[in-house]
Structure formats: C-alpha cells, structure tokens
Design an enzyme around this catalytic site. Structure first.
Site: not given
Lengths: 384, 155
Positions: B36, B38, B61, B105
C-alpha cells in the site's frame, strides 16, 4: 542549487519561442476568423504555423488541427474516430496497457457507450510486441492507439510495425507522440499512421496548446460544438499565441535535435552510472536500450518514492514518482505494474527526465543528495 | 495532485524524532504494508504505567514519517490511559494541517500506536496469568512474551 529533472511533466518555455509569441499577445490580437485585414493576417499566420508543423511531420497542413493540448487531442481522436465509424460490424478499439490516463479514460467512456475495448499488454521491457497486437485485431476493430514514447518509463514502440499490422486488419492507427519530440523522427508517411497527438509544453513550447494530426479521409466526430473553426473539426477561437509558439518550438526542437539528443543522452547515462555507483540496491524500470534518452526510471529498494521525492524537493531537486502515496487516487503506477514489477517494489520508484537546460553539475548535486536521502530513509526502514 | 505540506510536517519528515527500534520492547506492533506504500513499526517501553520510551520504523511517505514522529513525541511520558486517548485529529493539529489525501497517515499512526499498546496489555495479562499459574508457564506463554518478561525482569 535548483535542479529540474521533471521535463517529462513539462518544460521551461524557450525564450526564443516566447519572443515569437509576444506580438500575438499584444499587437496582433485579431481573431483569425475575422475578415478585416488584421483578422486575415492572423489567419495567414495560422496557415503558416500549419505548414511549419506539416513539414516537420511530413504531412499535409490541412490535417493539422490545433487543440488545447494532448488530452484534448487524444480524446478527440479516440472518441471521435470510434463514434464516427461505429456500425454493426465495427465496435472495437485497442489501446496499450501503458497509455496516458487521457487515452485510458477516453477508452473507458467508449466502453460505457457499448464499445469493446481491448488492452494490448507490454512485455517486461515495456514494449508492445507486434504479435500481441495481432492477436487482438479483428474485423471489428476500428482504431488502435499505442503511444510512441511512454511518459513514465520512456520506452519506445515500433510505431511503423504496429501501424502496419493494424492496417492489415483494416483498423486505423493513432499514436500519442507527446513524449517523442524530438527523440523520434515523427514522419507520418514513413510510419504510415493516420492520427497523432502532440503537446507544445513538452518541447519547450507554451502550455495550453497541442495538435491532433488527422487523416481527413477517415470520419471523425468533433469533440466541441461551436463556431466551426478548423473546418468544423475543432470549434473555439484560434489560440494564435499558443499556435505560433507550438510551431516555433517544434521547429527549434527538430532543428537542434542532434545536439540536444547527444546532450540529454550523455547526461542521462552519466546519471544512471553515478546512481549505480553511489546507491546500492537500485534497478532501472523498462528497457534501457529502447528508451527515450531523456528518461530514467529507477527503483530504490526498501524506501518509499514519495519520501525520496519530498526529501529531494527540500534540497531543490524536482523529480517525480509513480508511488501510491503521490497519487490522488492512492494507487501505484499501472505502467510499472504492467511491466511486471512486483507489488513490493511498486512504491519505490523515481522518474528522472532530463532536458535542454540541465548540466553535469546538476547531476552531481542530485546524486549527492539522492545518496544521502536513500541512505537516511533506509536507516529506519522496517524492510531490510 | 497538490501536496502542500506545512513547514512543521517537512521538518518532522527531514528530522524525525524517536526513529529506531527497541531491542526488548514491552509492546510492539506493525501496521500497514509496503504494497500500500506505507508501513509503520512501533516499539514501546513502559514503566509504572507510563510510556518511558517509544520508537518507530517507517516505510512510507513524508507524512507517514512526520505523523509518527509527532505522535511518538507527544505520547512519550504519557500514561497508557492518556496515550490511548490521543487521536489523529491532534496530530493533524500539531502539524498545522495535512493535505486531504494524507490524513489517513495520521489515522494509521494512531492505530499503530494503539495496536502496540494492546500488545503491551496482552503481554501484561499473559504475565499476570503466568505468575499465578507458574507450573504451566511454559505452555501458556507464547514465544512473544518471553522477550517481554526478560525485559521486565531487567527493570
């Protein structure tokens, strides 16, 4: 230091092109459709631009239709040809697996209209094999669209061979040649293709202008309804500053081609050599031989592409990535997937695209920071 | 896609806090995966119900790294009870905002931390049980809590 290595996204306008455009933004503002003298003069300048373009493409000036860019050109050609030539016997189009989203989405629209859309795969090198296309072709196929040079991995297709196969089966052939200027000799006659798309800002021209090269013998439905400019093929006031800029930029690109190609190739090769020397666990995506000399797409194991990009950006270096984290839809690059990149490597890629204004010192600066960036990110990566 | 990271996000990405792993953690969890794009690994050291140390590893990221950095910085020193209440909105606030498509995130970072706390609590429960039933200790505790136990004994 500021380093721009994203020339496949867009290029800096050439000052000489800007100089040619300027009068059309100020004094020569007349509408090229008007019949008073300044309007007629603008129309003559439009004709001249078409002649300039046609000469480079070895085509006919009348077949050059100016648009707002390649997204429009590709939509116009793919949807326009499919819709105009559809009948009970023909209802299919074929595109390659690595086309730009504007081709994919246009094809998807056609699918919803009941067309059959087939995708011709690429091999691990990122190349469409003629045999793979041949397999999908049949009497029902109206149009085949395969891009000349891929925007992400820079791989170059044998357009003449693919067009010949399409024609043998009675299908028309279009190529999105946006990334091909000036790397390929875009000779319409030699390639024997029917349709081609270009965008000026990819070769140091202005943004917002492109062209669709068409074959007037083949039916095509316009995308835009309106005042009937471009012989009805594309309504909308002629964008003279843009059109003049496109023609000037294309002319310069091919006039200076030799020096330019030599320069970007040597810089690209230098970049790749230096990366391999300085950064462990890297791999190039796509064929290195059948590739645009301006493109380098590299996989950096165990680190995420967007993180590399943002880190480099903080050092003044502009590159791009196909990682999911950088995409609006949070999906990783379908181009990289189509060349068989494993799931675990899909989010670790950086595209470097070189251009006219890059220097060796910029490459040194970039690799220096790249080495540190990758080292830093790997130092706390949970994947070893 | 526009990606306007705040200066604080960029700072936390370029100089993340609490980077690394803990050898014998009291709690550990992995969240996300590299497919994915992350993945975060959290490591906890807990003393008297307080997070004494928290570290993380990241394949992700800039905002993945920055959110984990801010989160770990904030929950360090908190009691387990307090840390469990720390939510993703607070991370976004700390960073001065996150781009819309990057908000997930912060959500993931919080989930990861909670998972590590859960792991800590599970180990605690196992431990309690095992101290009560010493005779079947070896059978009842898995491989996981052995490390944890020695970590506790060290203290």
């Amino acid at each position: 230091m500021k380093v721009y290595l994203d020339n496949a996204a867009t290029t800096r306008l050439d000052p000489r092109v800007l100089a040619k455009m300027k009068p059309y933004l100020t004094d020569k503002y007349a509408n090229a459709s008007a019949i008073y003298f300044p309007g007629q003069q603008a129309f003559l300048d439009l004709r001249q631009a078409k002649k300039t373009v046609a000469k480079i493409l070895h085509g006919e000036p009348d077949n050059v239709i100016f648009t707002s860019g390649a997204t429009e050109s590709n939509n116009f050609i793919i949807k326009g040809v499919a819709r105009a030539n559809r009948d009970t016997a023909r209802n299919k189009i074929i595109i390659s697996a690595i086309e730009h989203p504007c081709v994919r989405e246009a094809a998807d629209e056609l699918k919803h209209e009941g067309f059959k859309v087939e995708i011709v795969p690429v091999n691990q090198e990122g190349i469409v094999e003629p045999a793979a296309l041949e397999k999908l072709l049949d009497k029902k196929t109206i149009l085949v669209s395969v891009m000349a040079v891929n925007n992400e991995i820079g791989t170059v297709q044998d357009i003449a061979a693919l067009a010949a196969i399409a024609h043998r089966h009675g299908a028309y052939f279009h190529t999105d040649a946006v990334q091909a200027v000036p790397y390929l000799n875009l000779d319409i006659q030699k390639m024997a293709i029917d349709f081609l798309s270009l965008s000026a800002h990819k070769f140091y021209g202005p943004k917002g202008v492109g062209l669709a090269y068409i074959n007037r013998k083949i039916k095509i439905r316009p995308l835009l309804a309106g005042g009937g400019q471009e012989d009805g093929y594309r309504s909308g006031t002629y964008n003279l500053p843009g059109i003049v800029g496109l023609a000037a930029a294309l002319e310069l690109a091919y006039r200076e081609r030799g020096v330019y190609l030599k320069k970007v190739r040597s810089l690209r090769d230098y970049l790749w050599k230096k990366i391999q020397k300085e950064v462990p666990e890297v791999r190039v995506n796509g064929s290195l031989t059948r590739r645009s000399p301006a493109n380098l797409n590299v996989m950096f194991g165990y680190v995420e592409g967007e993180a590399i990009l943002i880190d480099l950006s903080s050092k003044g270096v502009c590159v791009s990535t196909g990682s999911a984290c950088s995409a609006a839809d949070l999906k990783s690059s379908y181009v990289l997937r189509s060349i068989g990149l494993k799931d675990h490597f899909l989010n670790s890629n950086i595209r470097f695209s070189l251009g006219r204004f890059n220097t060796k010192a910029e490459i040194d600066y970039t690799v220096n920071h790249l080495r540190n960036t990758v080292k830093r990110l790997r130092s706390f990566s949970p994947i070893k | 896609m526009s990606l306007n990271y705040t200066k604080k996000t960029i700072d936390n990405f370029l100089k993340p806090k609490n980077i690394g792993s803990i050898k014998k953690p009291d709690g550990y969890a992995q969240i996300g995966n590299m497919v994915c794009g992350d993945q975060l690994d959290f490591f906890l050291k807990v003393e008297q119900g307080k997070i004494k140390e928290v570290k993380f590893l990241s394949f992700g990221c800039a905002s993945n790294i920055a959110t984990a950095s801010v989160l770990t910085e904030k929950v360090k020193g908190m009691t387990i009870v307090q840390a469990k209440k720390y939510n993703w909105q607070k991370i976004v606030g700390e960073l001065g905002g996150l781009p819309q498509q990057k908000v997930h995130c912060s959500v993931m970072a919080v989930q990861g931390l909670k998972k590590a706390i859960e792991d800590y609590e599970n180990r605690q429960a196992t431990e309690k049980k095992s101290t009560g039933e010493k005779s079947i200790e070896k059978k009842s505790i898995g491989k996981k809590s052995t490390g944890k136990k020695s970590a506790r004994l060290k203290k």
